[in-house]
Design a protein around this motif. Sequence first.
Motif, PDB file in Angstrom:
ATOM      1  N   ASN A 111      21.531   8.033   6.813  1.00 53.78           N
ATOM      2  CA  ASN A 111      21.101   6.785   6.199  1.00 53.78           C
ATOM      3  C   ASN A 111      19.777   6.276   6.760  1.00 53.78           C
ATOM      4  OD1 ASN A 111      23.410   6.710   4.615  1.00 53.78           O
ATOM      5  ND2 ASN A 111      24.585   5.566   6.156  1.00 53.78           N
ATOM      6  N   ALA A 112      19.255   6.930   7.823  1.00 62.60           N
ATOM      7  CA  ALA A 112      17.986   6.486   8.404  1.00 62.60           C
ATOM      8  C   ALA A 112      16.868   6.715   7.394  1.00 62.60           C
ATOM      9  CB  ALA A 112      17.695   7.233   9.696  1.00 62.60           C
ATOM     10  N   ARG A 113      16.184   5.676   7.054  1.00 61.19           N
ATOM     11  CA  ARG A 113      15.131   5.766   6.046  1.00 61.19           C
ATOM     12  C   ARG A 113      13.828   6.221   6.702  1.00 61.19           C
ATOM     13  NH1 ARG A 113      11.284   2.290   4.011  1.00 61.19           N
ATOM     14  NH2 ARG A 113      11.946   0.677   5.487  1.00 61.19           N
ATOM     15  N   PRO A 114      13.176   7.238   6.135  1.00 57.17           N
ATOM     16  CA  PRO A 114      11.903   7.677   6.710  1.00 57.17           C
ATOM     17  C   PRO A 114      10.844   6.585   6.549  1.00 57.17           C
ATOM     18  CG  PRO A 114      12.285   8.747   4.592  1.00 57.17           C
ATOM     19  CD  PRO A 114      13.550   8.009   4.954  1.00 57.17           C
ATOM     20  N   PRO A 115       9.856   6.577   7.423  1.00 58.28           N
ATOM     21  CA  PRO A 115       8.826   5.541   7.330  1.00 58.28           C
ATOM     22  C   PRO A 115       8.078   5.611   6.005  1.00 58.28           C
ATOM     23  CG  PRO A 115       8.171   7.278   8.851  1.00 58.28           C
ATOM     24  CD  PRO A 115       9.602   7.524   8.517  1.00 58.28           C
ATOM     25  N   GLY A 116       7.865   4.452   5.420  1.00 54.49           N
ATOM     26  CA  GLY A 116       7.181   4.381   4.146  1.00 54.49           C
ATOM     27  C   GLY A 116       5.681   4.452   4.297  1.00 54.49           C
ATOM     28  N   PRO A 117       4.953   4.390   3.161  1.00 50.24           N
ATOM     29  CA  PRO A 117       3.484   4.476   3.230  1.00 50.24           C
ATOM     30  C   PRO A 117       2.863   3.344   4.025  1.00 50.24           C
ATOM     31  CG  PRO A 117       4.283   4.857   0.987  1.00 50.24           C
ATOM     32  CD  PRO A 117       5.449   4.379   1.785  1.00 50.24           C
ATOM     33  N   ARG A 118       3.438   2.120   3.912  1.00 46.85           N
ATOM     34  CA  ARG A 118       2.839   1.004   4.641  1.00 46.85           C
ATOM     35  C   ARG A 118       3.036   1.141   6.144  1.00 46.85           C
ATOM     36  NH1 ARG A 118       4.596  -4.430   1.563  1.00 46.85           N
ATOM     37  NH2 ARG A 118       6.557  -3.289   1.369  1.00 46.85           N
ATOM     38  N   GLU A 119       4.210   1.686   6.566  1.00 47.61           N
ATOM     39  CA  GLU A 119       4.424   1.909   7.994  1.00 47.61           C
ATOM     40  C   GLU A 119       3.457   2.970   8.536  1.00 47.61           C
ATOM     41  OE1 GLU A 119       6.738   1.700   5.798  1.00 47.61           O
ATOM     42  OE2 GLU A 119       8.071   0.054   6.401  1.00 47.61           O
ATOM     43  N   GLU A 120       3.252   4.032   7.743  1.00 48.53           N
ATOM     44  CA  GLU A 120       2.300   5.063   8.170  1.00 48.53           C
ATOM     45  C   GLU A 120       0.884   4.511   8.224  1.00 48.53           C
ATOM     46  OE1 GLU A 120       2.874   8.015   9.211  1.00 48.53           O
ATOM     47  OE2 GLU A 120       5.034   8.048   8.846  1.00 48.53           O
ATOM     48  N   ALA A 121       0.546   3.654   7.261  1.00 53.72           N
ATOM     49  CA  ALA A 121      -0.786   3.038   7.275  1.00 53.72           C
ATOM     50  C   ALA A 121      -0.969   2.146   8.498  1.00 53.72           C
ATOM     51  CB  ALA A 121      -1.001   2.235   5.990  1.00 53.72           C
ATOM     52  N   ALA A 122       0.095   1.420   8.870  1.00 55.26           N
ATOM     53  CA  ALA A 122       0.009   0.573  10.064  1.00 55.26           C
ATOM     54  C   ALA A 122      -0.195   1.412  11.321  1.00 55.26           C
ATOM     55  CB  ALA A 122       1.266  -0.275  10.187  1.00 55.26           C
ATOM     56  N   LYS A 123       0.500   2.561  11.418  1.00 57.12           N
ATOM     57  CA  LYS A 123       0.314   3.443  12.573  1.00 57.12           C
ATOM     58  C   LYS A 123      -1.110   3.985  12.628  1.00 57.12           C
ATOM     59  CE  LYS A 123       5.127   5.013  12.974  1.00 57.12           C
ATOM     60  NZ  LYS A 123       6.027   6.196  12.916  1.00 57.12           N
ATOM     61  N   LEU A 124      -1.633   4.406  11.460  1.00 54.96           N
ATOM     62  CA  LEU A 124      -3.005   4.909  11.424  1.00 54.96           C
ATOM     63  C   LEU A 124      -3.999   3.823  11.813  1.00 54.96           C
ATOM     64  CD1 LEU A 124      -3.049   7.120   8.201  1.00 54.96           C
ATOM     65  CD2 LEU A 124      -3.280   7.887  10.558  1.00 54.96           C
ATOM     66  N   SER A 125      -3.743   2.600  11.344  1.00 50.04           N
ATOM     67  CA  SER A 125      -4.641   1.500  11.677  1.00 50.04           C
ATOM     68  C   SER A 125      -4.641   1.227  13.184  1.00 50.04           C
ATOM     69  CB  SER A 125      -4.223   0.247  10.907  1.00 50.04           C
ATOM     70  OG  SER A 125      -5.080  -0.834  11.193  1.00 50.04           O
ATOM     71  N   ARG A 126      -3.455   1.261  13.809  1.00 46.76           N
ATOM     72  CA  ARG A 126      -3.398   1.065  15.260  1.00 46.76           C
ATOM     73  C   ARG A 126      -4.110   2.196  16.002  1.00 46.76           C
ATOM     74  NH1 ARG A 126       1.907  -0.736  14.046  1.00 46.76           N
ATOM     75  NH2 ARG A 126       2.739   1.336  14.508  1.00 46.76           N
ATOM     76  N   GLY A 127      -3.941   3.427  15.501  1.00 51.00           N
ATOM     77  CA  GLY A 127      -4.630   4.556  16.138  1.00 51.00           C
ATOM     78  C   GLY A 127      -6.140   4.422  16.064  1.00 51.00           C
ATOM     79  N   PHE A 128      -6.660   4.042  14.900  1.00 49.78           N
ATOM     80  CA  PHE A 128      -8.100   3.834  14.778  1.00 49.78           C
ATOM     81  C   PHE A 128      -8.566   2.658  15.638  1.00 49.78           C
ATOM     82  CE2 PHE A 128      -7.747   6.245  10.690  1.00 49.78           C
ATOM     83  CZ  PHE A 128      -8.681   7.215  11.004  1.00 49.78           C
ATOM     84  N   ALA A 156     -17.750   3.516  15.475  1.00 47.13           N
ATOM     85  CA  ALA A 156     -17.975   3.632  14.040  1.00 47.13           C
ATOM     86  C   ALA A 156     -16.799   4.320  13.343  1.00 47.13           C
ATOM     87  CB  ALA A 156     -19.270   4.411  13.786  1.00 47.13           C
ATOM     88  N   THR A 157     -16.259   5.367  13.982  1.00 46.75           N
ATOM     89  CA  THR A 157     -15.113   6.061  13.391  1.00 46.75           C
ATOM     90  C   THR A 157     -13.889   5.160  13.331  1.00 46.75           C
ATOM     91  OG1 THR A 157     -15.944   8.165  14.232  1.00 46.75           O
ATOM     92  CG2 THR A 157     -13.637   8.086  13.579  1.00 46.75           C
ATOM     93  N   GLY A 158     -13.616   4.437  14.422  1.00 50.65           N
ATOM     94  CA  GLY A 158     -12.460   3.548  14.438  1.00 50.65           C
ATOM     95  C   GLY A 158     -12.580   2.416  13.436  1.00 50.65           C
ATOM     96  N   TYR A 159     -13.766   1.800  13.356  1.00 48.30           N
ATOM     97  CA  TYR A 159     -13.963   0.696  12.416  1.00 48.30           C
ATOM     98  C   TYR A 159     -13.867   1.190  10.979  1.00 48.30           C
ATOM     99  CZ  TYR A 159     -16.281  -3.048   9.857  1.00 48.30           C
ATOM    100  OH  TYR A 159     -16.587  -4.023   8.953  1.00 48.30           O
ATOM    101  N   GLY A 160     -14.530   2.320  10.688  1.00 43.87           N
ATOM    102  CA  GLY A 160     -14.457   2.861   9.331  1.00 43.87           C
ATOM    103  C   GLY A 160     -13.054   3.295   8.958  1.00 43.87           C
ATOM    104  N   GLY A 161     -12.335   3.905   9.912  1.00 41.62           N
ATOM    105  CA  GLY A 161     -10.964   4.330   9.625  1.00 41.62           C
ATOM    106  C   GLY A 161     -10.044   3.160   9.343  1.00 41.62           C
TER     107      GLY A 161
END
Length: 220
Positions: free
Chosen positions: A7-24, A181-186
Amino acid sequence: MARSAKNARPPGPREEAAKLSRGFGWLAVLGVVLVLAGLVGLVYTGVATLTSMLLFGWLLLIGGVVGLLHAVQARHTNFFWLGVVVAALNIAAGVVILRTPEAAAEALTMFAALLFLTGGVFRLVGSLVVRGPQFGWTLVQGAFGLLLGVLVLATWPSSSQYVIGTFFSLSLLFDGLGLVATGYGGRRIVGLVSDRLTGEEAGAAERTEDGAAVKPVQPE
């Protein structure tokens, strides 16, 4: 346990986007740190030169120890003695640099000046002989390299106190600017994609609600 795992739901697109945003975001923070370190190094070039030489010496020493361990592990192969010799040279170079960083800086400055000098001469001669489409740019590069090599050699060994540190600080500065520049653009791209996904989900929810509102009631 198995049912909860199913029943564990995989992370959705918005959760993945939030992770990418934190990484950048962390990438941009690292870039800011490198930019600050480069600016401090440009102000204190002597300290930057000494720091870079000590860092280079430790890298050679650690790399030599790791290479020696790999060579011992591969002692039954044909490359055992080659690995031992290379590791021993790295360890010896690291020890020499750590014991006499000033002399190592003088030697590296001389080597860098000779590289600039020979590279400038080859670029000048090549641009004059070939005269290709990049003739002007190659000529300017050759003249700049030749001039830089002459200036460093003319003030050697006193130039060894700031040449290596200046190059090291400039490398940190430009690498940091690239990471910023890479982090801001990402983060900006991820934000645009996240906003688009949010708009699509809102539109889909509205269409679902409208469809449920006009759905006819089935007679019993």
